[in-house]
Design a protein around this motif. Structure first.
Motif, short mmCIF file in Angstrom:
data_model
loop_
_atom_site.label_atom_id
_atom_site.label_comp_id
_atom_site.label_asym_id
_atom_site.label_seq_id
_atom_site.Cartn_x
_atom_site.Cartn_y
_atom_site.Cartn_z
N LEU B 6 78.58 12.12 43.45
CA LEU B 6 77.40 12.76 42.88
C LEU B 6 77.66 14.23 42.58
N LEU B 10 77.47 16.04 39.08
CA LEU B 10 76.62 17.22 38.91
C LEU B 10 77.41 18.35 38.25
N ALA B 35 63.83 7.66 48.63
CA ALA B 35 64.40 6.34 48.83
C ALA B 35 65.76 6.17 48.16
N ALA B 36 66.27 7.26 47.56
CA ALA B 36 67.52 7.16 46.80
C ALA B 36 68.75 7.01 47.70
N ILE B 38 70.21 9.64 49.37
CA ILE B 38 71.04 10.83 49.26
C ILE B 38 70.76 11.71 50.47
N GLU B 103 65.02 8.31 42.17
CA GLU B 103 65.53 9.16 41.11
C GLU B 103 66.40 10.30 41.65
N MET B 104 67.32 10.75 40.82
CA MET B 104 68.18 11.90 41.17
C MET B 104 68.27 12.73 39.89
N ILE B 105 67.68 13.91 39.91
CA ILE B 105 67.55 14.67 38.68
C ILE B 105 68.06 16.10 38.83
N LEU B 106 68.87 16.53 37.86
CA LEU B 106 69.30 17.92 37.79
C LEU B 106 68.18 18.69 37.11
N ARG B 107 67.52 19.58 37.86
CA ARG B 107 66.36 20.30 37.32
C ARG B 107 66.76 21.57 36.57
#
Ligand code: GDP
Ligand code: MG
Ligand code: ZN
Lengths: 234, 114
Positions: B6, B10, B35-36, B38, B103-107
């Protein structure tokens, strides 16, 4: 340098991105999936604990289907090509991917492996992922069917301890069911936990050694294969 | 340690976004569903390692956890939880169908000119 006072500290600005992580894996997985669909190749991602019997199940499946269909297997392990050797001995075509430090397979490794496999239209492609109940759950490989294999001696509570893996599964297989009488394992409890995590997944009990449940497993794969083909031609 | 994959991913996303800009990365923020699966501390550690010797060397990684939502398989209630798996507040049933939370999001990426 700072524009305001010339203090030597450059100003920080923030760039909004809002992109999903693993987007490049997802894109490669979609490319794999499209390639498989175009060629009517059913790809199955086999995940689960190390030693649950993923390779043993593959050997049993190959023994049943060797004469009637072409089966190819991509084997992912941290090291060695022992499982590929077992698959070849069973009578199917195998390609080993040694992941080294990697604890899971990624979509680009499947794409690369395809270059080493004589893939033909209509083939059945199994991908045996690295044995691990955590990492592989996060990486779409472009498969059509995700199977998680576990076994009784691991304990009934594994679904609760590794929810993302069980949540990812379309089909959960309890292999080594021949061991149930010999270990403190409550099948009802395990089934409840699987259901809690994934209300819709199919659940099957098998014994790769004794043969129990293999017919159901083959039927399940055939069902998915038929739905897959119907979908392609719809 | 999928956090290492990850972190590499990233880093790749950051490099693509910054392209050839002459900047130094000061801070990166990501949000992940509870719940991902990570582990924020593992992700920060892996990110620190991956950033070494790059223009993000020493950048701070802020990980915000977002609550997940499930629908109870028994009574149908939709509820939020802050873990890998939740329990229905209505009937006490564990789990349910996950509606969001993986979800896994680069903000954002905060940069400074060099
Ligand atoms: N009793 C029993 N042993 C099994 C069964 N399936 C596999 N095994 C044994 O479990 C061990 C691990 O199997 P393997 O196929 O290498 O597991 P993998 O790591 O998931 O690929 C081997 O010693 C197998 O003979 C089964 O259904 N019943
Ligand atoms: Mg194996
Ligand atoms: Zn409920």
């Amino acid at each position: 340098m700072c524009d305001t006072c010339g203090c030597g500290i450059s100003s920080v600005r923030t760039i909004d991105v809002n992109e999903r992580l693993l987007a490049s894996n997802a894109a490669q997985a979609e490319q794999n999936r499209a390639h498989f669909a175009e060629r009517e190749i059913l790809a199955i991602n086999l995940m689960g604990t190390p030693g649950a019997g993923k390779t043993a199940l593959l050997e049993a499946i190959i023994a049943k289907w060797r004469e009637s269909r072409r089966i190819l297997v991509i084997e992912g392990d941290q090291a060695t090509d022992r499982d590929s050797a077992r698959i070849r001995a069973a009578g199917a075509i195998a390609c080993q991917v040694e992941t080294g430090l990697g604890c899971h397979l990624a979509a680009h490794q499947i794409h690369d492996a395809l270059h080493h496999l004589d893939l033909r239209d209509g083939d059945l492609l199994f991908i045996e992922n690295v044995g691990n109940l955590v990492c592989p759950a996060l990486f779409d490989l472009g498969e059509r069917l995700r199977v998680v294999v576990t076994s009784p001696a691991e304990g009934a509570d594994k679904p609760l301890k590794y929810p993302p893996m069980f949540r990812a599964a379309h089909l959960v297989v309890l292999n080594k069911c021949d061991l149930i009488p010999h270990v403190p394992f409550k099948l009802d409890e395990w089934t409840d936990y699987v259901r809690a995590i994934t209300p819709h997944a199919r659940i099957l009990k098998t014994s790769a050694l004794g043969g129990e449940g293999l017919g159901e497993l083959l039927a399940e794969i055939d069902n998915v294969r038929q739905a897959f083909s119907a979908n392609i031609f719809a | 340690m999928h956090e290492l994959s990850l972190a590499r991913d990233l880093m790749g996303a950051i490099e693509r976004k910054l392209d050839r800009g002459k900047v130094r990365v000061v801070r990166v923020s990501v949000s992940v569903g509870s719940a991902a699966g990570i582990v924020p501390e593992s992700l920060r550690f892996a990110f620190r390692v991956v950033c070494e010797g790059t223009r993000a060397d020493g950048a701070e990684l802020s990980v915000t956890t977002i609550a997940a939502r499930s629908r109870c398989a028994d009574c149908g209630i939709i509820f939020e939880f802050d873990a890998l798996i939740g329990r229905c507040p209505g009937c006490g049933r564990l789990g349910g169908e996950l509606l969001s939370g993986d979800e896994m999001i680069l903000r954002t990426i905060a940069v400074a000119d060099v």
